[in-house]
Design a protein around this motif. Structure first.
Motif, PDB file in Angstrom:
ATOM      1  N   ALA A   1     -14.209  76.672  26.790  1.00 18.59           N
ATOM      2  CA  ALA A   1     -13.378  76.846  25.598  1.00 18.59           C
ATOM      3  C   ALA A   1     -11.988  76.245  25.772  1.00 18.59           C
ATOM      4  O   ALA A   1     -11.386  75.758  24.820  1.00 18.59           O
TER       5      ALA A   1
ATOM      6  N   LEU B   1     -17.517  75.716  19.124  1.00 16.34           N
ATOM      7  CA  LEU B   1     -18.135  75.848  20.450  1.00 16.34           C
ATOM      8  C   LEU B   1     -19.419  76.637  20.260  1.00 16.34           C
ATOM      9  O   LEU B   1     -19.597  77.308  19.242  1.00 16.34           O
TER      10      LEU B   1
ATOM     11  N   CYS C   1     -17.527  80.673  25.324  1.00 12.42           N
ATOM     12  CA  CYS C   1     -17.964  79.449  25.999  1.00 12.42           C
ATOM     13  C   CYS C   1     -17.071  79.181  27.213  1.00 12.42           C
ATOM     14  O   CYS C   1     -15.841  79.224  27.104  1.00 12.42           O
TER      15      CYS C   1
ATOM     16  N   PRO D   1     -17.804  81.914  21.173  1.00 11.90           N
ATOM     17  CA  PRO D   1     -16.378  82.132  21.456  1.00 11.90           C
ATOM     18  C   PRO D   1     -16.103  82.342  22.947  1.00 11.90           C
ATOM     19  O   PRO D   1     -14.996  82.105  23.414  1.00 11.90           O
TER      20      PRO D   1
END
Length: 108
Positions: free
Chosen positions: A62, A54, A59, A57
């Motif tokens: 996610a 992504l 995001c 981390p």
């Protein structure tokens, strides 16, 4: 070239086409061109494993993006099963983006 190898190559191309329909919601570029897909493995049973990352981390997608990738790949007729593994090694950088993506985002 054996039929099995041809089938695997054809399936790999179909998977890439599907991946190019999935977009990071924050960036108007598909996840393949963004460089978020590190590897696609297809075994002889047409089980697919996708190694992806992504943009960060933290995001916001996610949770949902890997599920979307898995479901879209599983929807292909030839695919028996699909699994997505998220990694941050190596971490994503803009260097992983295709020339097309960099152009689209005005980075060239």
């Amino acid at each position: 070239m054996s039929e099995a190898v041809r089938d695997t190559q054809e399936l790999g191309e179909k998977i890439v086409r599907v991946l190019k329909t999935i977009y990071d919601p924050e960036i108007p570029v598909d996840i393949y061109e963004l460089g978020l897909i590190y590897d696609v493995f297809v075994n002889e049973d047409n089980d697919v494993k996708i190694l992806m990352t992504l943009t960060s981390p933290n995001c916001p997608v996610a949770e949902s993006l890997p599920v979307e990738v898995e479901e879209k790949v599983k929807s292909l007729d030839m695919v028996n099963g699909a699994q997505v593994e998220i990694t941050f090694d190596p971490p994503w950088t803009q260097d992983l983006m295709s020339e097309e993506a960099k152009l689209e985002l005005g980075l060239l």
